[in-house]
Enzyme design. Structure first.
Site: not given
Ligand code: TYM
Length: 330
Positions: A111, A194, A197
């Protein structure tokens, strides 16, 4: 009872990866666990967000969770910034986590890109806030996509170091829950990247707000290779796009990938893409209808978030008090 915590950032339209890798699995877990599902708006601002868009996106993510089948009566749905204890615990954990641990986080490197010096301090400390999210509720299980695995390992390290430093088994060691097909959905333009967004190309992802035409167009234009589809997963070697598209089909249809290979092996991509687009539309359309209905009622969505925050706050308070007492705050 085991407790689940998971979160999604409100940084733009949710995509198929977020749905298949995370939200869809949460729906299944709500019967067996006590669950907290969080719209992590404090994580979102590690990169600048337009305030009005952040508010709208926060509502939209909450709407997507509910539209996907997460019941706000049985689960806690809230936005992170409404519970300031997340920030307070994050500070304490910042003093437990080691710089060297954070330096190894691949997501920060991706990032921050080449201009690392210009990344926010928040982006660097992001995984510690994530650890705080989870540990604030002593959550035991965290359902996420594959890309969050390293952050969860860090959460375990932080919990263990805290427990060691203060000679107290205060935090549980959390278990990631990463489910089969759909845990790593790749870009439609490049099967080695991957789905994300932050990809500048809209064509790379199917979003939760794409209409049927957009979904069909994106699937039709998805990158492929010249061969016919493989009859078994061993045929995916060197064919990331075939693996990705067939993986998406498996996840959407709730079958395993070998079955999809048996059903479509030997066919041309063009015929398969038609079936994939039809399936994606059939699965997403009802969710999208419900999302639109919920987005037309922002007061309801905000009510759910406010109510969820109250419950989360009550759950966090005794745990935070225990942490404060443990570290020696008066
Ligand atoms: P974020 O917002 O990037 O993504 C949310 C969830 O979607 C999953 N994900 C994917 N799964 C499969 N293929 C993909 N291409 C893909 N892109 C995203 C992510 O693995 C996630 O489960 N850091 C986290 C948010 C967070 C969080 C937490 C998660 C903050 N605090 C505590 C669990 C527990 C994040 O950026 O997710």
């Amino acid at each position: 009872m085991s407790r689940i915590f998971s979160g999604v950032q409100p940084t733009g339209d949710l995509h198929l990866g977020n749905y298949l890798g995370a939200i869809r699995n949460w729906v299944r877990l709500q019967d067996d666990y006590e669950c907290l599902f969080c719209v992590v708006d404090m994580h979102a601002i590690t990169n600048w967000q337009d305030p009005a868009e952040l508010r709208a996106n926060t509502r939209e993510v909450a709407a997507a969770m509910m539209a996907s089948g997460i019941d706000p009566k049985r689960n806690i749905i809230f936005n992170q910034s409404r519970v300031p204890a997340h920030a307070e615990l994050a500070w304490i954990l910042n003093c437990v986590a080691r710089l060297g641990w954070l330096n190894r986080m691949t997501q920060f490197k991706e990032k921050a890109g080449k201009n690392r010096e210009n990344a926010s301090v928040g982006l660097f400390a992001y995984p510690v806030l994530m650890a705080a999210d989870i540990l604030l509720y002593k959550a035991t299980h965290v359902p996420v996509g594959e890309d969050q695995k390293q952050h969860l390992e860090l959460t375990r390290d932080i919990a263990q170091k805290f427990n060691n430093d203060f000679k107290k088994e205060l935090f549980p060691v959390v278990e990631p829950l990463i489910f089969g097909a759909g845990t790593r959905v790749m870009s439609l333009r490049d099967g080695t990247n991957k789905m994300s967004k932050s990809d500048p190309s809209q064509q790379s992802r199917i979003t939760m707000t794409d209409d049927a035409d957009a979904i069909a167009r994106k699937v039709r234009k998805a990158k492929t290779d010249p061969d016919v589809l493989p009859g078994s997963p061993t045929g995916f070697a060197g064919r990331p796009e075939a693996a990705n598209l067939m993986g998406i089909y498996a996840a959407l249809s709730d079958t395993d990938i070998s079955q999809v290979c048996q059903d479509f092996g030997g066919q041309q991509f063009s015929a398969f893409k038609q079936s994939l687009a039809d399936l994606a539309v059939a699965k997403l359309a009802p969710i999208q209808d419900e999302m639109r209905r919920l987005m037309d009622d922002p007061a309801y969505v905000e009510g759910v978030l406010a109510d969820g925050a109250k419950k989360a706050q009550a759950m966090a308070a005794p745990i935070l008090a225990e942490v404060r007492e443990t570290v020696g705050f008066l």
